[in-house]
Design a protein around this motif. Structure first.
Motif, short mmCIF file in Angstrom:
data_model
loop_
_atom_site.label_atom_id
_atom_site.label_comp_id
_atom_site.label_asym_id
_atom_site.label_seq_id
_atom_site.Cartn_x
_atom_site.Cartn_y
_atom_site.Cartn_z
N GLU A 1 0.64 -1.35 0.00
CA GLU A 1 -0.13 0.01 0.05
C GLU A 1 0.85 1.36 0.06
O GLU A 1 0.66 2.31 0.61
CB GLU A 1 -0.81 -0.13 1.25
CG GLU A 1 -0.27 -0.21 2.64
CD GLU A 1 -0.03 -1.35 3.26
OE1 GLU A 1 0.19 -2.37 2.36
OE2 GLU A 1 0.11 -1.56 4.26
N HIS B 1 -8.58 -3.35 -1.31
CA HIS B 1 -7.66 -3.63 0.01
C HIS B 1 -6.41 -2.34 0.27
O HIS B 1 -6.41 -1.85 1.33
CB HIS B 1 -7.21 -5.02 0.30
CG HIS B 1 -6.04 -5.44 1.08
ND1 HIS B 1 -6.43 -6.37 2.06
CD2 HIS B 1 -4.71 -5.05 1.47
CE1 HIS B 1 -5.54 -6.42 3.07
NE2 HIS B 1 -4.62 -5.62 2.44
N GLU B 2 -5.64 -2.51 -0.69
CA GLU B 2 -4.59 -1.64 -1.07
C GLU B 2 -4.91 0.04 -0.64
O GLU B 2 -4.41 0.80 -0.13
CB GLU B 2 -3.83 -1.69 -1.89
CG GLU B 2 -3.19 -3.22 -2.47
CD GLU B 2 -2.61 -3.73 -1.14
OE1 GLU B 2 -1.92 -2.98 -0.17
OE2 GLU B 2 -2.70 -4.86 -0.89
N HIS C 1 -6.01 0.73 2.80
CA HIS C 1 -4.65 0.94 3.61
C HIS C 1 -4.34 2.42 3.63
O HIS C 1 -3.72 3.17 4.58
CB HIS C 1 -3.73 0.13 3.14
CG HIS C 1 -3.25 -1.14 3.61
ND1 HIS C 1 -3.44 -1.41 5.00
CD2 HIS C 1 -3.09 -2.40 3.11
CE1 HIS C 1 -3.20 -3.01 5.09
NE2 HIS C 1 -3.22 -3.26 4.11
N GLU D 1 -4.10 -4.65 8.83
CA GLU D 1 -4.53 -5.88 7.98
C GLU D 1 -5.94 -6.05 8.14
O GLU D 1 -6.51 -6.52 7.14
CB GLU D 1 -3.43 -6.99 7.94
CG GLU D 1 -2.00 -6.61 7.46
CD GLU D 1 -1.80 -5.82 6.23
OE1 GLU D 1 -2.84 -6.11 5.35
OE2 GLU D 1 -0.98 -5.21 5.81
N ALA E 1 -8.05 -3.37 6.32
CA ALA E 1 -7.96 -3.59 4.77
C ALA E 1 -8.56 -4.67 4.49
O ALA E 1 -9.50 -4.75 3.31
CB ALA E 1 -6.58 -3.67 4.37
N TYR F 1 -4.98 -10.78 9.10
CA TYR F 1 -5.84 -10.32 7.77
C TYR F 1 -7.37 -10.97 8.41
O TYR F 1 -8.31 -10.10 8.58
CB TYR F 1 -5.43 -10.87 6.81
CG TYR F 1 -4.28 -10.32 6.04
CD1 TYR F 1 -3.07 -10.61 6.72
CD2 TYR F 1 -4.23 -9.42 4.96
CE1 TYR F 1 -1.75 -10.19 6.12
CE2 TYR F 1 -3.18 -8.98 4.25
CZ TYR F 1 -1.91 -9.20 5.15
OH TYR F 1 -0.73 -8.71 4.66
#
Ligand code: ARG
Ligand code: ZN
Length: 487
Positions: free
Chosen positions: A324, A343-344, A347, A366, A369, A420
């Motif tokens: 990220e 997700h990225e 972040h 995590e 995200a 995660y």
């Protein structure tokens, strides 16, 4: 290259947009908490210089017990000015990094983290300093001790062939990684030191200027926005980038090589840059559009986008992961789908704007995200977050994620699936407990109260309790800290 002309025109447009941006500096980054551990491996400098009699060596670690050598004590970096010249053919890097910092104690010497590379010269406030190397510790002794609270500038000239960190069983390759046509630079958790001297731990955030010189025809990508047009002379081009928002060292990048670029603005008005290695030319449009759409959507869910541009970079190095990197997530050798893009880009709020002070709190990056991936699927009508949660909860009682408490990420297995997935499940369990209205208010309050700062798990628990008016200790304890599947 087809995209190049358009790329140049759009770069010029972005430069002109940036010229109008307010030039005010962000507030100095927070002073990290005092070092609490002093690893034994540091060189022991002998104090002979005159100056404050209480001056001593800065600690060789910033005080994260899980990573005792990472970062350093005794000072707080406010700015990195990184100038590197890289020649892909020889894999040689020449660098000059100038660090602006403030002493948090009287210092007879202090450390920087630097892995490999030959140091040619170090100056402190313009005066030649002596230095020693041991492992990844570069110990600098200024000619006179530095006063507690005083600002200082340290300039390090160095050169060599950067060696990425290789951890095949766990983290893979990270740091400054040579590729066929340049370099892929992704440094989480502690690989910044493979290409610039740093206080290499997320507890110390700073602003960054980059000047990256490459053979003419190649593109160099760093964080933030272009600070002027790329300038070419003598067969080399220098790309200048500026990240004016505080950033942790592992998010700094200088990914370079052949790239096709697409730039513009999202519907919500955020400057977007997509860059893909020619091997991923067909991904360019998708990376651009999805990154723009996701950034705009997250701004409605998590609060205002914290940075001045967004985007995504696909290189042809098969890293096996994405990172990220602030303003420019990097995808290592694959065409990202909308889930990993979600997700990225999540972040950027959780991990980049709000950074962890200790690696054990990694679920704050995590888990959030990963939960954002579930929220994205819910937004797109693919699967509700509730269904995703149930699907994960059905993992058998013997599944490894139930043995690994995600609220305490382990240094030998930092990016465990539990951090995660069980981290994301923690957030869903919380959402169920406090209701959608309070939950989404909590996410926005969290990002607003700690924008550009540091966070801990305790702070999140306290804010959740404050906003919901509920005692949430047992919920967080069961989800984050027990080595078994919560009911
Ligand atoms: N933060 C990245 C992500 O989950 C993972 C980075 C893993 N780092 C590594 N060296 N493998 O998006
Ligand atoms: Zn992640």
């Amino acid at each position: 290259m087809r995209a190049e002309r358009r790329g140049v025109a759009l770069l010029a447009a972005l430069v002109s947009v940036l010229a109008c941006a307010p030039a005010d500096q962000p507030p100095p980054s927070q002073v990290p908490s005092a070092a609490t551990s002093t690893p034994a491996s540091a060189p022991a400098p002998t104090a002979t210089s005159p100056g404050p009699s209480d001056a001593g060596p800065g600690a060789p670690g910033i005080g994260d017990a899980d990573f005792p050598h990472d970062g350093n004590g005794g000072y707080d970096v406010t700015h990195y000015d990184i100038a590197v010249d890289y020649t892909p053919k020889t894999k040689r890097l020449e660098g000059v990094t100038t660090i602006t910092a403030a002493a948090t104690q009287a210092l007879s010497s202090f450390n920087l983290d630097l892995s490999g590379l030959d140091v040619r010269e170090v100056t402190v406030d313009g005066a030649a300093a002596t230095f020693t190397r041991q492992g990844s510790e570069l110990t600098v002794r200024p000619p006179r001790p530095l006063a507690d609270g005083g600002g200082f500038t340290v300039r390090v000239s160095y050169a060599g062939v950067p060696k990425p960190i290789q951890d095949p069983d766990n983290l893979g390759s990270y740091g400054f990684i040579p590729t066929g046509d340049g370099a892929f630079v992704t440094a989480e958790p502690n690989g910044a030191k493979t290409w610039f001297p740093a206080n290499d731990h997320p507890a110390d955030k700073a602003t960054f200027d980059f000047a990256i010189t490459v053979p003419a025809g190649l593109t160099a990508l760093a964080n933030g926005e272009l600070a002027g047009r790329p300038a070419t002379s003598g067969g080399k081009t220098t790309w200048r980038w500026r990240e004016r928002r505080p950033m942790v060292t592992y998010l700094a990048t200088a990914t370079l090589g052949e790239f096709e670029l697409r730039q513009g603005r999202s519907a919500g008005g955020i400057p977007v840059l997509a860059a893909v290695d020619p091997a991923f030319e067909s991904s360019l449009e998708g990376v651009y559009k999805t990154s723009a759409e996701v950034t705009d959507y997250w701004a409605t869910v998590f609060g205002p986008y914290p940075f001045d541009s967004t985007g995504g970079v696909v290189d042809d190095f098969a890293a096996g992961y994405a990172l990220e990197n602030q303003t420019k997530p990097m995808y290592g050798g694959f065409d990202p789908d909308d889930g990993i893009t979600a997700h990225e880009l999540a972040h950027q709020w959780f991990g980049d704007s709000l950074s962890i002070r200790r690696w054990k709190d990694l679920w704050l990056n995590e888990g959030f995200a990963t939960y954002a991936e579930w929220l994205w699927a819910e937004h797109k009508g693919k699967e509700t977050a509730e269904a995703a949660f149930e699907r994960q909860h059905r993992r058998p009682a013997g599944d490894s994620i139930w043995k690994y408490p995600p609220g305490r990420a382990r240094p030998d297995d930092l990016f465990n699936q539990s951090v995660y997935t069980r981290g994301a499940m923690t957030l869903h369990a919380l959402r169920e407990e406090i209701g959608d209205r309070t939950f989404f208010d909590l996410l926005r309050t969290w990002t607003a109260e700690h924008r550009y700062g540091h966070v801990t798990t305790d702070q999140f628990v306290q804010l959740a309790e404050r906003l919901s008016g509920k005692s949430l200790d047992s919920l967080f304890d069961a989800w984050l800290f027990q080595p078994r599947r919560p009911a």
